[in-house]
Design a protein around this motif. Structure first.
Motif, PDB file in Angstrom:
ATOM      1  N   GLN A 160       2.339   5.046  -1.826  1.00  0.00           N
ATOM      2  CA  GLN A 160       1.921   6.307  -2.432  1.00  0.00           C
ATOM      3  C   GLN A 160       2.064   6.248  -3.948  1.00  0.00           C
ATOM      4  OE1 GLN A 160       0.594   8.832  -0.794  1.00  0.00           O
ATOM      5  NE2 GLN A 160       0.421  10.247  -2.507  1.00  0.00           N
ATOM      6  N   ASP A 181      -9.119   5.731   0.294  1.00  0.00           N
ATOM      7  CA  ASP A 181      -7.790   5.111   0.177  1.00  0.00           C
ATOM      8  C   ASP A 181      -7.891   3.644  -0.210  1.00  0.00           C
ATOM      9  OD1 ASP A 181      -6.227   7.313   0.677  1.00  0.00           O
ATOM     10  OD2 ASP A 181      -6.068   6.970   2.816  1.00  0.00           O
ATOM     11  N   ILE A 205       0.877  -1.175   0.000  1.00  0.00           N
ATOM     12  CA  ILE A 205       0.000   0.000   0.000  1.00  0.00           C
ATOM     13  C   ILE A 205       0.911   1.222   0.000  1.00  0.00           C
ATOM     14  CG2 ILE A 205      -1.812   1.247   1.232  1.00  0.00           C
ATOM     15  CD1 ILE A 205      -2.703  -1.395   2.423  1.00  0.00           C
ATOM     16  N   GLN A 249      -5.793   2.193  -3.147  1.00  0.00           N
ATOM     17  CA  GLN A 249      -4.586   1.471  -2.777  1.00  0.00           C
ATOM     18  C   GLN A 249      -4.746  -0.046  -2.814  1.00  0.00           C
ATOM     19  OE1 GLN A 249      -1.793   3.004  -2.441  1.00  0.00           O
ATOM     20  NE2 GLN A 249      -2.653   5.070  -2.534  1.00  0.00           N
TER      21      GLN A 249
END
Length: 359
Positions: free
Chosen positions: A55, A116, A53, A120
């Motif tokens: 960026q 997220d 996970i 992700q």
């Protein structure tokens, strides 16, 4: 939890009387939140790394950011866990404002986590659509605004900074106003979270500032002396502010440049939401424009950039928005941008505290 369990025994054990002091529980709440983040942080970073996970860096952003690709994100769950658990331990859970703040943390944390999660874990190009996210934020903001409005010791007047005799009463319209403050703050903090430690640093400053406002609002003698509206139950909010500041410091340990973890929407959206809610409860809603002035500037830079781009059919005012990217593209090193923005936030916080006497 400790307050409910231990304080009733202060009659038999006098030293337990210390749990009734907000200042004591605020300090130790902050320390506890810091330690939770500090101790659990390495475990969370390892797990996020193992789950891949990381960026995702947009190719149209500053090229200096490409090295951040893959840095663990969704670190906001660490902050939320720390704040939630510490508030339960040190807060007075019979206080309606504390419960509203915990609900705010959960509702807006849900928005950030799902956003997220879709990006992700499900590997979508984006999480919520912009419209969908905004509508959910508004819905939750109206719920929180209504709950605050129905609190027995709350009134719908506004506190105008620097003016002690001007307090317009919004009545039922305070609910949509509260929603506006909460949603705007949530998105402003989210937009600011673009560099290592850029958002969490000013957020710590804002939390400490509102810790003072909450304590003052809840203290009858100090509130009367400063000609502020006394809100009997608001003093307990100082404990929550202390946990926010402590958790922020613990997270900053790992988020400082070069960052080992990013908070993602899981952190920035609920942290902004709870800050806006605290501003409403303490009756310092308008002053949030100064306390969180850095967040306001960052959000305005995006609004101005997008509006000007549409009006002029392709021209820009800033090299890139939000504003921190503009200075990066001007040649400022990332660390210089971060520290200078922190300095601005501290200066604005001091200015806001001066309004307690300049009235």
């Amino acid at each position: 939890m400790l307050y409910e369990f231990l304080y009733p025994y202060h009659v038999d054990f006098s030293f337990l009387n210390i749990f009734r002091y907000i200042t004591f529980r605020t300090i130790y709440g902050g320390l506890t939140a810091f330690l939770i983040c500090f101790l659990v942080g390495p475990f969370v970073i390892r797990k996020l790394t193992q789950m891949q996970i990381g960026q995702i860096i947009q190719t149209d952003g500053p090229q200096s950011h490409m090295g951040k690709q893959g840095t663990p994100t969704m670190g906001g769950i660490l902050i939320l866990f720390s704040v939630f658990m510490t508030t339960i331990i040190w807060g007075n859970l019979s206080n309606h404002y504390v419960n509203i703040l915990l609900l705010t943390l959960l509702l807006f944390g849900f928005i950030g986590f799902v956003d997220d999660y879709l990006m992700q874990i499900k590997k979508r190009n984006m999480g919520f659509s912009a419209k969908g996210k905004f509508l959910i934020q508004v819905l939750f903001g109206l719920i929180i605004g209504w709950l605050i409005y129905k609190c027995p010791d709350f009134n719908s007047t506004l506190t105008i900074p620097f003016f002690k005799d001007i307090s317009p009463d919004l009545g039922i319209w305070y609910i949509p106003f509260a929603c506006l403050v909460i949603v705007a703050t949530s998105n402003a903090v989210n937009l600011t979270d673009g560099l290592d430690g850029l958002a969490i640093g000013p957020y710590i400053v804002a939390s400490v500032t509102y810790m003072f406002f909450a304590y003052v609002a809840g203290h009858l003698q100090i509130a009367e002396y400063l000609h502020l509206r006394h809100i009997a139950s608001a003093g307990e909010i100082a404990v929550v502010c202390g946990t926010l500041a402590g958790a922020g410091l613990g997270f900053l340990w790992f988020n400082a440049h070069p960052a080992q973890i990013f908070m993602g929407d899981s952190g920035s959206i609920p942290l902004g939401g709870i800050l806006g809610t605290i501003a409403i409860i303490t009756k310092q809603e308008i002053l949030l424009l100064i306390v969180g002035g850095l967040f306001v500037i960052e959000a305005l830079s995006v609004i101005i950039q997008v509006s000007y781009f549409k009006l002029t059919k392709g021209k820009r005012i800033f090299r890139m928005a939000p504003l921190h990217h503009h200075f990066e593209l001007k040649g400022w090193h990332e660390s210089k941008v971060i520290v200078r923005f922190w300095i601005i936030s501290i200066t604005l916080a001091l200015l806001s505290l001066s309004t307690l006497k300049i009235r």
